[in-house]
Design a protein around this motif. Sequence first.
Motif, PDB file in Angstrom:
ATOM      1  N   LEU A 297      71.427  -0.909  44.391  1.00  0.00           N
ATOM      2  CA  LEU A 297      70.390  -1.521  43.207  1.00  0.00           C
ATOM      3  C   LEU A 297      69.240  -2.230  44.020  1.00  0.00           C
ATOM      4  O   LEU A 297      68.356  -1.768  42.934  1.00  0.00           O
TER       5      LEU A 297
ATOM      6  N   LEU B  25      69.646  -3.034  33.636  1.00  0.00           N
ATOM      7  CA  LEU B  25      69.296  -4.143  34.974  1.00  0.00           C
ATOM      8  C   LEU B  25      66.928  -4.267  34.946  1.00  0.00           C
ATOM      9  O   LEU B  25      66.782  -4.599  35.746  1.00  0.00           O
TER      10      LEU B  25
ATOM     11  N   THR C  29      66.113   4.699  34.820  1.00  0.00           N
ATOM     12  CA  THR C  29      66.598   3.155  35.459  1.00  0.00           C
ATOM     13  C   THR C  29      67.904   3.402  35.711  1.00  0.00           C
ATOM     14  O   THR C  29      68.476   3.051  37.105  1.00  0.00           O
TER      15      THR C  29
ATOM     16  N   TYR D  10      70.233   4.065  39.528  1.00  0.00           N
ATOM     17  CA  TYR D  10      71.230   3.225  40.214  1.00  0.00           C
ATOM     18  C   TYR D  10      72.054   3.317  40.495  1.00  0.00           C
ATOM     19  O   TYR D  10      72.692   2.697  41.616  1.00  0.00           O
TER      20      TYR D  10
ATOM     21  N   ALA E 109      66.770   1.144  42.536  1.00  0.00           N
ATOM     22  CA  ALA E 109      66.222   0.761  40.914  1.00  0.00           C
ATOM     23  C   ALA E 109      65.399  -0.710  40.575  1.00  0.00           C
ATOM     24  O   ALA E 109      64.554  -0.328  40.446  1.00  0.00           O
TER      25      ALA E 109
END
Length: 387
Positions: free
Chosen positions: A205, A121, A196, A200, A208
Amino acid sequence: MSTSRHVQKRFASTAAKLVSVPISQLPKFPPKGALRHPPPGTPSTSKWGDWDPQTWAALQPSPQSTFTALAHRIGLAQVLSNKEIEQACTHPSYLPFYSKHNPDEQSLNANGNLATLGNSLLGLFASEFLHTSYPHLPTRVLKAAVSAYVGPQTCASVAKEIGAAPLLRWHRTPPNPMRPPILHATALSSIPRALTALVYQQRSLPTARSFAHTFFLSRDVDIRTMLKFTDPRLNLIETVAKYGREKPVTRLLKETGRHSISPVFVVGAYSGVDKLGEGFGSSLKMAEYRACEDALHRLYLSRTPPHEVHLPTSTFLGFTPDALFSSSSSPSSSPSSSASEPLEAEFIPGSLGESEVLLGSAGRSGIRSAERPRMDAGSGDSAVVGR
């Protein structure tokens, strides 16, 4: 009596250096094993010699209040629980060490999978942010910039800044043919990545991405130092030709002290009437080198205005950027939490830049390249650079 008191003080100082567990939080301190005195002639392999203060200190859990404090420091008190924070601070290298000394207890939850997901991510968020902000950035420089923003060293620094270093539970592992050694910085870098991934999983999303922009992408990284050109003059000639512009020339703009011990020359690189770059130096070649390098920096470091940056992940409408760090942020309060008809925003892609630096040198391959192009000198009264 004095010997026992000295052993107790030495043990307390050793334990204080290893973990951040205050003595007041321990039900019985020091443990009985610290006060045992083996009989004379007892071998070290017996039960009297099994107790080690460092091992005992490494096995002590951190108080729950420390996880709560960490969640409040990073603004995730309403998002993550103490159990999830504790899992994010437990490295997989600690599990064999813990199971060896506590075979009858249940195994702990490590952050291995979370760190892998968080690493992906962070790489996604950093790549899209840098590629959109610097559309002409070369591919190798883009990779180096991504590592500078979300690489292992940066993740370890973020973990120290948020105060997660004392909560890390890990065990040093020597290298083997299958994996590199597990060092403290390696284990420490897994904490921000796991956080993180938890954001999420618990939110979405966009939240995050907001977390990554707050703690990682808001840093000031000097990308200029990552652009290295072996021959800026050759790079500038081929780059200008790639854009279909007039062949660049160099012109001497100013000079002083030509016949002195410390002369200074100012040279400009031009393509037609457009000035591409400018450089100075104690010699004409040095000034020409810096002028061509400055022209390339102006191209590859051209940045999109922040208000025009439109990230691809912004098409997923979830939580607003400020909702992550507010107490009212919850999955049920978000207008986009409806699973029947997810909302998407319109994406306006930016223009793709020329992100590759072309070179005309064959290097050490043994293949002969074409004749090396030369930069023309300016016309008029300007001096010829490099002759």
